[in-house]
Design a protein around this motif. Structure first.
Motif, PDB file in Angstrom:
ATOM      1  N   LEU A  43       0.975  -1.339  -0.269  1.00 13.30           N
ATOM      2  CA  LEU A  43       0.027  -0.492  -0.110  1.00 13.30           C
ATOM      3  C   LEU A  43       0.914   1.297  -0.124  1.00 13.30           C
ATOM      4  O   LEU A  43       1.063   2.028  -0.635  1.00 13.30           O
ATOM      5  CB  LEU A  43      -0.900   0.055   0.989  1.00 13.30           C
ATOM      6  N   ILE A  44       1.652   1.424   0.937  1.00  8.17           N
ATOM      7  CA  ILE A  44       2.249   2.899   1.062  1.00  8.17           C
ATOM      8  C   ILE A  44       3.562   2.975  -0.795  1.00  8.17           C
ATOM      9  O   ILE A  44       4.066   3.870  -1.060  1.00  8.17           O
ATOM     10  CB  ILE A  44       3.781   2.646   2.054  1.00  8.17           C
ATOM     11  N   ALA A  45       3.884   1.809  -0.838  1.00  6.53           N
ATOM     12  CA  ALA A  45       4.875   1.839  -2.076  1.00  6.53           C
ATOM     13  C   ALA A  45       3.591   1.750  -3.234  1.00  6.53           C
ATOM     14  O   ALA A  45       3.670   3.114  -4.507  1.00  6.53           O
ATOM     15  CB  ALA A  45       4.994   0.502  -2.247  1.00  6.53           C
ATOM     16  N   GLY A  46       2.333   2.075  -3.754  1.00  8.05           N
ATOM     17  CA  GLY A  46       1.719   2.051  -3.728  1.00  8.05           C
ATOM     18  C   GLY A  46       1.295   3.469  -4.945  1.00  8.05           C
ATOM     19  O   GLY A  46       1.076   3.616  -5.526  1.00  8.05           O
ATOM     20  N   VAL A  47       0.915   4.163  -3.292  1.00 11.04           N
ATOM     21  CA  VAL A  47       0.559   5.014  -3.403  1.00 11.04           C
ATOM     22  C   VAL A  47       2.037   6.459  -3.213  1.00 11.04           C
ATOM     23  O   VAL A  47       1.247   7.107  -3.997  1.00 11.04           O
ATOM     24  CB  VAL A  47       0.234   5.823  -2.015  1.00 11.04           C
ATOM     25  N   GLY A  48       3.183   5.517  -3.067  1.00  7.64           N
ATOM     26  CA  GLY A  48       4.262   6.520  -3.167  1.00  7.64           C
ATOM     27  C   GLY A  48       4.261   6.091  -4.812  1.00  7.64           C
ATOM     28  O   GLY A  48       4.573   7.472  -5.702  1.00  7.64           O
ATOM     29  N   GLY A  49       4.332   5.257  -5.377  1.00  6.36           N
ATOM     30  CA  GLY A  49       4.344   5.397  -7.000  1.00  6.36           C
ATOM     31  C   GLY A  49       3.216   5.895  -7.620  1.00  6.36           C
ATOM     32  O   GLY A  49       3.385   7.221  -8.408  1.00  6.36           O
ATOM     33  N   ALA A  50       1.920   5.890  -7.028  1.00  7.76           N
ATOM     34  CA  ALA A  50       1.255   7.010  -7.805  1.00  7.76           C
ATOM     35  C   ALA A  50       1.753   8.712  -7.607  1.00  7.76           C
ATOM     36  O   ALA A  50       1.523   9.282  -8.282  1.00  7.76           O
ATOM     37  CB  ALA A  50      -0.050   7.094  -7.207  1.00  7.76           C
ATOM     38  N   ILE A  51       1.821   8.953  -6.159  1.00  6.19           N
ATOM     39  CA  ILE A  51       2.346  10.450  -6.022  1.00  6.19           C
ATOM     40  C   ILE A  51       3.253  10.384  -7.346  1.00  6.19           C
ATOM     41  O   ILE A  51       3.503  11.171  -7.796  1.00  6.19           O
ATOM     42  CB  ILE A  51       2.353  10.798  -4.763  1.00  6.19           C
ATOM     43  N   VAL A  52       4.289   9.980  -7.279  1.00  8.78           N
ATOM     44  CA  VAL A  52       5.664   9.609  -8.272  1.00  8.78           C
ATOM     45  C   VAL A  52       5.095   9.976  -9.349  1.00  8.78           C
ATOM     46  O   VAL A  52       5.379  10.964 -10.202  1.00  8.78           O
ATOM     47  CB  VAL A  52       6.826   8.742  -7.797  1.00  8.78           C
ATOM     48  N   CYS A  53       4.103   9.331  -9.725  1.00  8.64           N
ATOM     49  CA  CYS A  53       3.810   8.729 -11.482  1.00  8.64           C
ATOM     50  C   CYS A  53       2.934  10.725 -11.707  1.00  8.64           C
ATOM     51  O   CYS A  53       3.239  11.193 -12.332  1.00  8.64           O
ATOM     52  CB  CYS A  53       2.811   8.647 -12.240  1.00  8.64           C
ATOM     53  N   ARG A  58       5.297   9.741 -21.161  1.00 10.56           N
ATOM     54  CA  ARG A  58       4.110   9.813 -21.244  1.00 10.56           C
ATOM     55  C   ARG A  58       3.189   8.678 -21.100  1.00 10.56           C
ATOM     56  O   ARG A  58       2.726   8.264 -19.524  1.00 10.56           O
ATOM     57  CB  ARG A  58       3.082  11.050 -21.251  1.00 10.56           C
ATOM     58  N   ILE A  59       3.718   7.686 -21.286  1.00 14.04           N
ATOM     59  CA  ILE A  59       2.645   6.533 -21.777  1.00 14.04           C
ATOM     60  C   ILE A  59       3.972   5.514 -20.079  1.00 14.04           C
ATOM     61  O   ILE A  59       2.732   4.749 -20.056  1.00 14.04           O
ATOM     62  CB  ILE A  59       3.523   5.645 -23.148  1.00 14.04           C
ATOM     63  N   GLY A  60       5.021   6.030 -20.565  1.00 14.37           N
ATOM     64  CA  GLY A  60       5.776   5.203 -19.044  1.00 14.37           C
ATOM     65  C   GLY A  60       4.934   5.309 -17.410  1.00 14.37           C
ATOM     66  O   GLY A  60       4.186   4.452 -16.987  1.00 14.37           O
ATOM     67  N   ALA A  61       4.996   6.581 -17.546  1.00 15.59           N
ATOM     68  CA  ALA A  61       4.405   7.417 -16.446  1.00 15.59           C
ATOM     69  C   ALA A  61       2.333   6.442 -16.019  1.00 15.59           C
ATOM     70  O   ALA A  61       2.322   6.795 -14.954  1.00 15.59           O
ATOM     71  CB  ALA A  61       4.153   9.208 -15.670  1.00 15.59           C
ATOM     72  N   VAL A  62       2.055   6.874 -17.056  1.00 22.09           N
ATOM     73  CA  VAL A  62       0.290   6.346 -17.256  1.00 22.09           C
ATOM     74  C   VAL A  62       0.710   5.036 -16.852  1.00 22.09           C
ATOM     75  O   VAL A  62      -0.323   4.507 -15.523  1.00 22.09           O
ATOM     76  CB  VAL A  62      -0.210   6.474 -18.610  1.00 22.09           C
ATOM     77  N   VAL A  63       1.222   4.442 -17.326  1.00 21.64           N
ATOM     78  CA  VAL A  63       1.294   2.593 -17.478  1.00 21.64           C
ATOM     79  C   VAL A  63       1.900   2.760 -15.740  1.00 21.64           C
ATOM     80  O   VAL A  63       1.209   1.176 -15.072  1.00 21.64           O
ATOM     81  CB  VAL A  63       2.271   2.177 -17.820  1.00 21.64           C
ATOM     82  N   PHE A  64       3.394   3.342 -15.756  1.00 20.43           N
ATOM     83  CA  PHE A  64       3.153   2.414 -13.980  1.00 20.43           C
ATOM     84  C   PHE A  64       2.166   3.707 -13.666  1.00 20.43           C
ATOM     85  O   PHE A  64       1.883   3.024 -11.964  1.00 20.43           O
ATOM     86  CB  PHE A  64       4.310   3.454 -13.755  1.00 20.43           C
ATOM     87  N   LEU A  65       1.161   4.715 -13.038  1.00 21.45           N
ATOM     88  CA  LEU A  65       0.305   5.577 -12.599  1.00 21.45           C
ATOM     89  C   LEU A  65      -0.943   3.798 -12.237  1.00 21.45           C
ATOM     90  O   LEU A  65      -1.188   3.531 -10.998  1.00 21.45           O
ATOM     91  CB  LEU A  65      -0.158   6.599 -12.807  1.00 21.45           C
ATOM     92  N   ILE A  66      -0.983   3.230 -13.268  1.00 19.78           N
ATOM     93  CA  ILE A  66      -1.930   2.801 -13.241  1.00 19.78           C
ATOM     94  C   ILE A  66      -1.944   1.292 -12.296  1.00 19.78           C
ATOM     95  O   ILE A  66      -2.646   0.651 -11.588  1.00 19.78           O
ATOM     96  CB  ILE A  66      -2.633   1.817 -14.563  1.00 19.78           C
ATOM     97  N   ALA A  67      -0.209   0.605 -12.374  1.00 21.70           N
ATOM     98  CA  ALA A  67      -0.377   0.116 -11.599  1.00 21.70           C
ATOM     99  C   ALA A  67      -0.480   0.149 -10.580  1.00 21.70           C
ATOM    100  O   ALA A  67      -0.469  -0.360  -9.720  1.00 21.70           O
ATOM    101  CB  ALA A  67       1.182  -1.037 -12.680  1.00 21.70           C
ATOM    102  N   SER A  68       0.744   1.227  -9.956  1.00 16.99           N
ATOM    103  CA  SER A  68       0.188   1.443  -8.823  1.00 16.99           C
ATOM    104  C   SER A  68      -1.102   2.247  -8.157  1.00 16.99           C
ATOM    105  O   SER A  68      -1.127   1.027  -6.990  1.00 16.99           O
ATOM    106  CB  SER A  68       1.632   2.820  -8.325  1.00 16.99           C
ATOM    107  N   ALA A  69      -2.042   2.319  -8.887  1.00 14.29           N
ATOM    108  CA  ALA A  69      -3.370   2.401  -7.878  1.00 14.29           C
ATOM    109  C   ALA A  69      -3.734   0.925  -7.736  1.00 14.29           C
ATOM    110  O   ALA A  69      -4.468   0.532  -6.846  1.00 14.29           O
ATOM    111  CB  ALA A  69      -4.378   3.267  -8.984  1.00 14.29           C
TER     112      ALA A  69
END
Length: 133
Positions: free
Chosen positions: A33-43, A86-97
Motif C-alpha cells: 500500500l505504501i509503495a503503491g501510493v508513493g508510486g502513484a504520487i511520483v507518477c 508520458r506513456i510510461g508514467a500512465v502505465v506505472f500510475l495505473i499499476a500503482s493504483a
C-alpha cells in the motif's frame, strides 16, 4: 548428555505450534500500500512536469508565428518529445493504483478483523497494567 534433533514431549518444536504467518496476505499489504501510493504520487508529479514542459515548448515554438499542430517534422518532434515518458508514467500510475487498491482490500479484509491481528488473544491491556502501577 544426549542431544537429538527431535522435539521433546514437554517442549514441542517451534514450527509445529501456532499459525504460519509468513503466507498471510495482510503481512505484505501495508508495504505494498505504501509503495503503491508513493508510486502513484511520483507518477502524478512526473505527469505534471511533462505537461508543464510540453506547454513551455509549445509556447516557445509558437512565439515565432508557427503552430505546434502543423504537419511539419519540427512540430511533430516537439509533440512527440515526451511521448515515451508520458506513456510510461500512465502505465506505472495505473499499476500503482491497482496495487494500492488490492493492498487496501487485503488490509480491510484480513488486517484488523481477521486471525492475523488476533495473535494476543484479544486481551486489552491498559498503560497502568503495562507499567506495573
Amino acid at each position: 548428555m544426549e542431544f537429538s534433533a527431535a522435539p521433546s514431549p514437554d517442549k514441542p518444536a517451534d514450527n509445529q505450534t501456532g499459525p504460519v504467518r509468513y503466507s498471510h496476505p495482510a503481512r505484505y499489504a501495508r508495504p505494498v500500500l505504501i509503495a503503491g501510493v508513493g508510486g502513484a504520487i511520483v507518477c502524478l508529479v512526473l505527469l505534471g512536469i511533462i505537461f508543464l514542459l510540453d506547454s513551455f515548448n509549445s509556447t516557445v515554438y509558437s512565439v515565432g508565428g508557427k503552430n505546434i499542430n502543423d504537419a511539419t517534422d519540427e512540430a511533430r518532434q516537439i509533440r512527440d518529445l515526451y511521448a515515451g515518458a508520458r506513456i510510461g508514467a500512465v502505465v506505472f500510475l495505473i499499476a500503482s493504483a491497482l496495487a494500492a487498491a488490492a493492498a487496501a482490500v487485503a488490509l480491510v479484509r484480513w488486517g484488523k478483523n481477521g486471525s492475523f491481528a488476533a495473535d494476543d488473544g484479544g486481551e486489552d491491556v491498559g498503560f497502568d497494567a503495562l507499567t506495573g502501577r
